[in-house]
Scaffold this motif. Structure first.
Motif, PDB file in Angstrom:
ATOM      1  N   PRO A   1      51.970  61.255   8.543  1.00  0.00           N
ATOM      2  CA  PRO A   1      53.014  62.559   8.058  1.00  0.00           C
ATOM      3  C   PRO A   1      54.197  62.504   7.530  1.00  0.00           C
ATOM      4  N   THR A   2      55.046  63.789   6.932  1.00  0.00           N
ATOM      5  CA  THR A   2      55.831  62.787   5.778  1.00  0.00           C
ATOM      6  C   THR A   2      57.409  63.145   6.491  1.00  0.00           C
TER       7      THR A   2
ATOM      8  N   THR B   1      56.551  64.403  12.997  1.00  0.00           N
ATOM      9  CA  THR B   1      56.478  64.750  13.813  1.00  0.00           C
ATOM     10  C   THR B   1      56.224  63.031  13.342  1.00  0.00           C
TER      11      THR B   1
ATOM     12  N   LEU C   1      47.648  61.182  15.844  1.00  0.00           N
ATOM     13  CA  LEU C   1      48.288  61.925  14.031  1.00  0.00           C
ATOM     14  C   LEU C   1      48.213  63.387  15.128  1.00  0.00           C
TER      15      LEU C   1
ATOM     16  N   THR D   1      50.510  66.477  15.503  1.00  0.00           N
ATOM     17  CA  THR D   1      50.594  67.429  14.214  1.00  0.00           C
ATOM     18  C   THR D   1      50.013  68.886  15.269  1.00  0.00           C
TER      19      THR D   1
END
Ligand code: 6CS
Length: 342
Positions: A113-114, A118, A336, A340
């Motif tokens: 993720p950016t 997160t 992930l 998220t």
């Protein structure tokens, strides 16, 4: 022997005996050696010093820290740790590909993720990071103590690049792992693997036309002086790993094992605070230091063109690592999704 000499000798023997008893009754105070890949005040150096602070405030042991270049390149410090010359090492997965091919997972673009919160949640909670990787490092005689993020990857190049077509003909330095070469091939560039010590000179002499790194490192290593166009591609995070020689770790008392684990947790929490806002601060320093620097933040549409190349890198990762890599990737994606979703 006269009486006073006899008394002095007796006192000496008693002191020695007491000292001997003391040694037998107390754990010995050792000096442990720890090497990392960065310079004074950089992220790995802050981690190492926080680890040292914890060890030295909570035991009689002390820690000797070696920075980049003091004992060689990243591969050298890893060899010295596996040989038991060093007790602790911080080596980034970017250099661990030959030893642990699965560590290259961090170079599948657009997997991570950016946004920072997160990413941090992922490092804290991921089963792949906190269990699966522990086993993979263990098979190489290494006790993995922490994996942690250092910053978002930013590309620097001799011109602002906004599409795979514009990467054509550019030699881009990559860390020495084959999957990262595949990523830059997929991005349209010509990958050039180099150890860190050769990067600045290669950019300066135009042997290469670009590279990727987190902003703090672009600032601290002066890379913007020789590669002034910064491109935010959002394709990944620079991740690193801190570990111990496993024989050394296994021989520690339970108390010292706990000390080392607690010190790693303490350093991790401190580093999360340290990297918060670091990229912005470093970018400000770069902009103040040079008028040649340009900053390009790719639009979602431009990013889509790079993202479209990611599945081929993922396939290469599975070809390189087989079932073990496939399982790790599945776990990684599951982890992930969990971080998220919440
Ligand atoms: O690009 C490199 O090789 C270096 N980059 C960072 C952020 N840390 C150490 C590594 O050697």
């Amino acid at each position: 022997m006269n009486k006073s000499k006899k008394l002095r000798t007796l006192a000496g023997v008693t002191c020695l005996a007491l000292a001997g008893l003391g040694v037998a009754g107390m754990a010995s105070a050792d000096t442990w050696r720890y090497a990392h890949e960065e310079y004074e005040g950089d992220v790995q150096d802050v981690f190492a010093h926080k680890f040292k602070e914890y060890i030295e405030s909570n035991s009689d042991h002390s820690l000797q820290i070696y920075r980049f270049g003091e004992l060689g390149e990243s591969d050298d410090i890893m060899e010295q740790t596996q040989a038991g010359i060093l007790q602790f090492v911080n080596q980034s997965p970017g250099f661990t590909g030959a030893l642990i091919p699965e560590a290259q997972i961090f170079f599948i673009p657009y997997l991570m993720p950016t946004d920072m919160s997160t990413v941090i949640k992922f490092f804290r909670e991921s089963e792949a990071i906190n269990d699966d990787f522990v086993d993979l490092y263990s098979a190489q005689g290494l006790e993995l103590l922490k994996m942690y993020p250092e910053g978002e990857m930013v590309v620097t190049a001799d011109e602002p690049v906004t599409s795979p077509a514009e990467f054509e003909g550019k030699k881009m330095r990559v860390m020495t792992n084959p999957l990262l070469s595949s990523t830059y091939e997929a991005f349209g560039a010509t990958p050039t693997p180099l150890p860190w010590g050769e990067v600045y000179g290669a950019l300066q002499t135009n042997m290469i036309q670009g590279q990727e790194n987190p902003i703090f490192w672009i600032e601290s290593g002066g890379l913007y002086e020789v590669s002034p166009n910064l491109i935010f591609t959002k394709h990944g995070w620079f991740t690193t790993a801190m570990m111990a020689n496993q024989d050394f770790f296994n021989d520690l008392s339970d108390k010292d094992k706990k000390l080392v684990r607690d010190a790693s947790n303490f350093a991790f929490e401190e580093i999360i605070k340290h990297i918060d806002g670091l990229a912005d601060k470093s970018l400000k320093k770069i902009m103040a230091a040079s008028e040649d620097v340009t900053v390009t933040r790719l639009t979602d549409k431009q990013i889509d063109k790079f993202k479209a190349r990611a599945p081929q890198v993922e396939k290469t990762f599975i070809d390189m690592t087989g079932d073990s890599g496939k399982e790790l990737l599945e776990q990684f994606k599951e982890d992930l999704e969990e971080v998220t979703a919440n």
